[in-house]
Scaffold this active site. Structure first.
Site, PDB file in Angstrom:
ATOM      1  N   LYS A   1       0.984  -1.266   0.055  1.00  0.00           N
ATOM      2  CA  LYS A   1       0.143  -0.103   0.055  1.00  0.00           C
ATOM      3  C   LYS A   1       0.736   1.192   0.052  1.00  0.00           C
ATOM      4  O   LYS A   1       1.937   1.100   0.089  1.00  0.00           O
ATOM      5  CB  LYS A   1      -1.058   0.082   1.328  1.00  0.00           C
ATOM      6  CG  LYS A   1      -1.864  -1.091   1.026  1.00  0.00           C
ATOM      7  CD  LYS A   1      -2.663  -1.073   2.330  1.00  0.00           C
ATOM      8  CE  LYS A   1      -3.815  -2.177   2.477  1.00  0.00           C
ATOM      9  NZ  LYS A   1      -4.681  -2.130   3.857  1.00  0.00           N
TER      10      LYS A   1
ATOM     11  N   TYR B   1     -12.042  -1.660  -3.212  1.00  0.00           N
ATOM     12  CA  TYR B   1     -12.570  -1.781  -1.814  1.00  0.00           C
ATOM     13  C   TYR B   1     -14.203  -1.945  -1.999  1.00  0.00           C
ATOM     14  O   TYR B   1     -14.910  -1.409  -0.860  1.00  0.00           O
ATOM     15  CB  TYR B   1     -12.304  -0.673  -1.138  1.00  0.00           C
ATOM     16  CG  TYR B   1     -10.800  -0.736  -0.423  1.00  0.00           C
ATOM     17  CD1 TYR B   1     -10.299  -1.738   0.241  1.00  0.00           C
ATOM     18  CD2 TYR B   1      -9.764   0.115  -0.548  1.00  0.00           C
ATOM     19  CE1 TYR B   1      -8.969  -2.014   0.734  1.00  0.00           C
ATOM     20  CE2 TYR B   1      -8.543   0.230  -0.109  1.00  0.00           C
ATOM     21  CZ  TYR B   1      -8.191  -1.026   0.574  1.00  0.00           C
ATOM     22  OH  TYR B   1      -6.870  -1.006   1.035  1.00  0.00           O
TER      23      TYR B   1
ATOM     24  N   ASN C   1      -1.860  -0.135   7.271  1.00  0.00           N
ATOM     25  CA  ASN C   1      -1.221  -1.274   7.459  1.00  0.00           C
ATOM     26  C   ASN C   1      -0.340  -1.940   6.557  1.00  0.00           C
ATOM     27  O   ASN C   1      -0.065  -3.118   6.619  1.00  0.00           O
ATOM     28  CB  ASN C   1      -2.250  -2.296   8.086  1.00  0.00           C
ATOM     29  CG  ASN C   1      -3.263  -2.709   7.178  1.00  0.00           C
ATOM     30  OD1 ASN C   1      -3.014  -2.417   6.132  1.00  0.00           O
ATOM     31  ND2 ASN C   1      -4.450  -3.130   7.632  1.00  0.00           N
TER      32      ASN C   1
ATOM     33  N   HIS D   1      -1.880  -5.564   1.475  1.00  0.00           N
ATOM     34  CA  HIS D   1      -3.141  -6.016   1.220  1.00  0.00           C
ATOM     35  C   HIS D   1      -2.736  -7.215   0.413  1.00  0.00           C
ATOM     36  O   HIS D   1      -2.038  -7.484  -0.127  1.00  0.00           O
ATOM     37  CB  HIS D   1      -3.938  -4.950   0.300  1.00  0.00           C
ATOM     38  CG  HIS D   1      -5.033  -5.835  -0.385  1.00  0.00           C
ATOM     39  ND1 HIS D   1      -6.354  -6.133   0.311  1.00  0.00           N
ATOM     40  CD2 HIS D   1      -5.362  -6.686  -1.301  1.00  0.00           C
ATOM     41  CE1 HIS D   1      -7.103  -6.813  -0.315  1.00  0.00           C
ATOM     42  NE2 HIS D   1      -6.793  -7.157  -1.321  1.00  0.00           N
TER      43      HIS D   1
ATOM     44  N   GLU E   1      -9.498  -9.400  -7.955  1.00  0.00           N
ATOM     45  CA  GLU E   1      -8.334  -8.375  -7.837  1.00  0.00           C
ATOM     46  C   GLU E   1      -7.221  -8.316  -8.804  1.00  0.00           C
ATOM     47  O   GLU E   1      -6.650  -7.232  -9.317  1.00  0.00           O
ATOM     48  CB  GLU E   1      -7.771  -8.391  -6.233  1.00  0.00           C
ATOM     49  CG  GLU E   1      -8.755  -7.933  -5.277  1.00  0.00           C
ATOM     50  CD  GLU E   1      -8.380  -8.453  -3.961  1.00  0.00           C
ATOM     51  OE1 GLU E   1      -7.236  -8.858  -3.791  1.00  0.00           O
ATOM     52  OE2 GLU E   1      -9.146  -8.198  -2.946  1.00  0.00           O
TER      53      GLU E   1
END
Length: 134
Positions: free
Chosen positions: A3, A43, A108, A111, A122
């Site tokens: 990310k 998302y 975080n 992904h 994805e």
């Protein structure tokens, strides 16, 4: 995917190295900046949640390193998710990517797809027109 925070902090090499040392390999990878439409599609399962806008803003703020990882078994996604660690950084065990490097749950670092179906979806989003979903 690494990310934006992972890219900004210069952790892509460390993350890819851990994946490769596990015996997994990258079959596609690209540094790119997600536009709003791509972030919203990525998302989509969270669209009705109050934090959806924050997720989209975060994913579009700077480049990500999108990857397709392959392994010798049918459980590659679960191996990667184990390496990544718990979503909540307070719950991420030492030795996992999040446990070792993440400090904020909303940023975080990585992904990882949670199932074959989400991985296919994805991959099609991030690498359109390429037959990578095996």
């Amino acid at each position: 995917m690494c990310k934006p925070d992972a890219v900004e902090r210069g952790l892509v090499g460390e993350i890819v190295s851990r994946i490769e040392r596990k015996g997994l390999r990258l079959v596609a990878a690209e540094l790119r900046t997600a536009d709003t439409a791509l972030a919203e599609a990525h998302y989509a399962e969270h669209a009705e949640r109050p934090f959806f806008g924050e997720l989209v803003s975060f994913l579009t703020r700077s480049p990500v390193f999108a990857m397709v990882v392959e392994g010798p078994a049918d459980n590659t996604f679960s191996l990667v998710r184990t390496m990544v660690g718990a979503t909540k950084v307070d719950d991420a065990a030492p030795g996992t990517i999040r446990g070792d490097f993440a400090t904020i749950t909303t940023e975080n670092l990585v992904h990882a797809s949670d199932a074959h179906e989400s991985a296919r979806r994805e991959i099609d989003l991030w690498f359109p027109g390429r037959d990578l979903a095996g």
